[in-house]
Each structure stands twice: as structure tokens, then as C-alpha cells.
Design an enzyme around this catalytic site. Structure first.
Site: not given
Ligand SMILES: NC(=O)c1ccc[n+]([C@@H]2O[C@H](COP(=O)([O-])OP(=O)(O)OC[C@H]3O[C@@H](n4cnc5c(N)ncnc54)[C@H](O)[C@@H]3O)[C@@H](O)[C@H]2O)c1
Ligand SMILES: [Zn+2]
Ligand SMILES: [Zn+2]
Length: 368
Positions: A40-41, A63, A92, A95, A110, A169, A362
Site C-alpha cells: 500500500c501507499h 494489509e 476493543c 472504550c 493508540r 485498508c 494492488r
Molecule cells: N482515510 C483513510 O483511512 C485512508 C486509508 C487508506 C488510504 N487513504 C488515503 O486515500 C488516498 C487515496 O488512496 P489510494 O490508495 O486510492 O491512492 P491512489 O494513489 O492509488 O489513487 C489516487 C487516485 O487519484 C487520482 N487523482 C489525482 N489527481 C486527481 C484529480 N485532479 N482528479 C481526479 N483524480 C485525481 C490519481 O490518478 C489516482 O488514481 C490517499 O491519500 C491515501 O493516503 C486514506
Molecule cells: Zn494501506
Molecule cells: Zn476501543
């Protein structure tokens, strides 16, 4: 025991696959044999050194899907042989947050998890007697891991773990953003910005909720095709005119629900501005760069738009990940479409390269 694991020795350098020691599970902990793990990223972000809270050395990976191999003292809700998905966001069930249906942000572990330790403040990973910190409470780029039982979701053993691990994730984040955070209503119009794992999960979540129209914007045509496969009714290449085009598609008003899944604050703003006046809800899931701010003209809020954030899609992992896995087994969620490359632990750095090239959604490490 001795295990093989991908170790982040130094920020910005490739991971090194080598042997480490893993201690037995302590009270409330579980030894899991990892069968599959998505790349993952967030792993790459930490490996690069860009994450200000990152540390090295550590074993990355969060993951994971695996099998319970040993139980620490007092663990009664899991049994040997159970199939589990790892949760960086635990549950848990005790909490104040777990007892509320308004959030999934469990408070139990945490602090220690953030520092790289198991709940008792120590690590089970080590080398030559020197402790090595855990990552996200999971460290699943490894043949085995020790985790607290509250961070393991027990799933149907009929689900292939290489697919089920993706619910650990991004996929659950996207699904949950639509199902839990936005609570998308049947018949509504939705817009999803971003068609990575999270955005595609949000498209699928909108479809499962019965949305009538789902517009997906991304920069990549390949990913927009995948969005169609997950239920998008309209797709568009995103640019600085995305808002105007979405307004045109929606009788000038905007969408009932918008989702941001890109991590770009400029796109977050577009997602707010594409939400309908009166009741449009914008759900932000992307993680912005350090210090970046989201600009919103207050008039957009006064005229009835709302903005929500969603961590892990508001998913209470032990309850809801098994439900998602059931929906996958029932054919409601097409997980195979996300599983682009199967790799070995030794190929983990190639997994990072594939991700940087946006080759597929992925790569999943399979452990034999
Ligand atoms: N909130 C959470 O719990 C949580 C969990 C996992 C990931 N994330 C975050 O969610 C985001 C997405 O994750 P991902 O794994 O899908 O990332 P990813 O990089 O695979 O996907 C992001 C997509 O956004 C597109 N994009 C970029 N600029 C754009 C624009 N101007 N218009 C439209 N699309 C555009 C890209 O082409 C890409 O396909 C990341 O910032 C990641 O860190 C958050
Ligand atoms: Zn992840
Ligand atoms: Zn809890």
C-alpha cells in the site's frame, strides 16, 4: 522463533528481506501466520522517509491476511486455525469510542501502536537481542506477526486470503466512506474523485447503497475503466474544470454525495464545491501532505453543504470487515479486479515500483 521479514533499515533505501526473531504472543496477543499481504501507499510513504512520525528499523506491511497459529494468555475470541484480516484500526469493544456508534477510532492501544510497540510498551520483533519496532501495529511484510487480538478480524475461511487481505485498508476505507460515513441513500447521485483502491471502494460502496448515478473522476483511463466495473455510471478525466463539468451533469446543482480519494487538497476543494446546495455531503478520505490546508469558501457551507472526514471508512473492523468478506463471497464486491500482481516477499521492492508506476491497483505478496 526465526522469521523472514522485509525490514526498513533506512529511509529512502530498498527494504531488506532477512531473518529476525519473533517472540511468543503475550497476554491478549496472537501469533498469526501471514498468508497474503497487500502493498500500500502508506508502506511506501513511510519507507520514503516522508512520514514525519515514521521510524526505522521496522517491518512494514499492514494489509495482512493470515491464520491464527498460537494464542497468548486470556485470548478467548479467537481459536487456532481461524482466518483473520489484520486491523491497523483496532476495535476493543470497551472504550468510549467503541461503545459509540458514531466513530470507529478505538482508543485502547493508540499511543503504544503509534510508537511502534504492542500494548504493553514492548516489541516482539528483535535481532541479536535488539528490539525492532512494529509498524501500524501490524508488521505484515513477514512470515509471521504477533498482534493484539483486538486488532484481528475473524473472517469466513472460505474467502481466499489474497483477496480478503485487501479489506485491511483502502477497500474498506472506500466502502465504509459511502456506507458508514456518508450513509448514501438509494436513488442518489454521487461523485467520486480518485479511482485508486479507496476511490474504487467508494464507487462500489455507492453502488451497494443503491445510488442511481455514480460519477468517477480520475487522471487515468485504465482506472476509469475499473471504476465502470465497480458501478460508475459516468466517468471523466479530472482537471481544473471538474466542478463545472459535474454541475453540468447534475442540472447545475451538484451531487448529493461527493467523495475525495486522491490526497490532493485542490481536489478536496473540488469535492466540496461539487456537492449540492441544501444537503450535499462531501466525504474526505485522502491524506494530504504535511502542513497542507483545505480551502473552502464559507458560503458553500452556509448554503447547506457539509464536509466529513473518514478514517478507515468509519469501519469498526472486527464487526464489519467479516461482513464485507461475506458480501465479497456473495458476489456483491468484485475484489479480484483490484488484485493486479501476485509477488513474493523477496519482490516487495518491485511491488513499490509497480505502485509508483500506477501499474494496477494492488500487488499482493503471497507467502508459501
Ligand atoms: N482515510 C483513510 O483511512 C485512508 C486509508 C487508506 C488510504 N487513504 C488515503 O486515500 C488516498 C487515496 O488512496 P489510494 O490508495 O486510492 O491512492 P491512489 O494513489 O492509488 O489513487 C489516487 C487516485 O487519484 C487520482 N487523482 C489525482 N489527481 C486527481 C484529480 N485532479 N482528479 C481526479 N483524480 C485525481 C490519481 O490518478 C489516482 O488514481 C490517499 O491519500 C491515501 O493516503 C486514506
Ligand atoms: Zn494501506
Ligand atoms: Zn476501543
Amino acid at each position: 522463533m526465526k522469521i523472514r521479514a522485509a525490514v526498513l533499515e533506512e529511509f529512502g533505501a530498498p527494504l531488506v528481506v532477512r531473518e529476525l526473531d519473533l517472540a511468543e504472543p503475550g497476554p491478549g496477543e496472537v501469533l498469526v501466520r501471514v498468508v497474503a499481504c497487500g502493498v500500500c501507499h502508506t508502506d511506501l510513504y513511510t519507507a520514503s522517509g516522508a512520514d514525519p512520525s515514521g521510524y526505522a528499523p521496522t517491518v512494514l506491511g499492514h494489509e495482512g491476511g493470515g491464520v491464527v497459529e498460537a494464542l497468548g494468555e486470556g485470548v478467548s475470541d479467537l481459536a487456532l486455525g481461524d482466518h483473520v484480516v489484520t486491523l491497523f484500526s483496532p476495535q476493543c469493544r470497551e472504550c468510549i469510542h467503541c461503545l459509540s456508534d458514531r466513530t470507529n477510532l478505538c482508543l485502547a492501544i493508540r499511543e503504544q501502536q503509534g510508537k511502534g510497540f504492542l500494548p504493553d510498551g514492548t516489541a516482539r520483533l528483535s535481532r541479536g537481542g535488539e528490539p525492532i519496532r512494529h509498524f501500524m501495529g501490524t508488521s505484515t511484510f513477514a512470515e509471521y506477526t504477533v498482534m493484539p487480538s483486538i486488532a484481528l478480524a475473524k473472517i469466513n475461511p472460505e474467502a481466499p486470503l489474497e483477496a480478503a487481505c485487501l479489506f485491511a485498508c483502502g477497500l474498506s476505507t472506500g466502502l465504509g466512506a459511502a456506507i458508514n460515513t456518508a450513509k448514501v441513500e438509494a436513488g442518489s447521485t454521487c461523485v467520486v474523485f480518485g479511482a485508486g483502491m479507496v476511490g474504487l471502494g467508494a464507487v462500489a460502496g455507492c453502488r451497494l447503497q443503491g445510488a442511481e448515478r455514480i460519477v468517477c473522476a480520475d487522471l487515468s483511463q485504465d482506472r476509469l475503466e475499473l471504476a465502470r466495473g465497480q458501478g460508475a455510471t459516468d466517468v471523466m478525466v479530472g482537471d481544473e474544470h471538474s466542478v463545472e463539468r459535474i454541475l453540468e451533469l447534475t442540472d447545475g446543482f451538484g451531487a448529493d454525495y461527493t467523495f475525495e480519494a486522491t490526497g490532493s487538497v485542490a481536489v478536496m476543494r473540488q469535492a466540496v464545491e461539487s456537492a449540492r446546495m441544501g444537503w450535499g455531503l462531501c466525504t474526505v478520505t485522502g491524506v494530504a501532505g504535511k502542513g497542507e490546508m483545505l480551502n473552502v469558501v464559507p458560503r458553500f457551507l452556509i448554503t447547506g453543504r457539509r464536509v466529513a472526514g473518514s478514517s478507515f471508512g468509519g469501519v469498526k473492523g472486527r464487526d464489519q470487515v467479516p461482513q464485507f468478506v461475506e458480501r465479497y463471497l456473495a458476489g456483491e464486491i468484485d475484489v479480484e479486479a483490484f488484485l493486479s500482481h501476485r509477488i513474493t516477499l523477496d519482490q516487495v521492492n518491485e511491488g513499490f515500483e509497480l505502485m509508483e508506476r500506477q501499474d494496477g491497483i494492488r500487488s499482493v505478496i503471497g507467502f508459501s
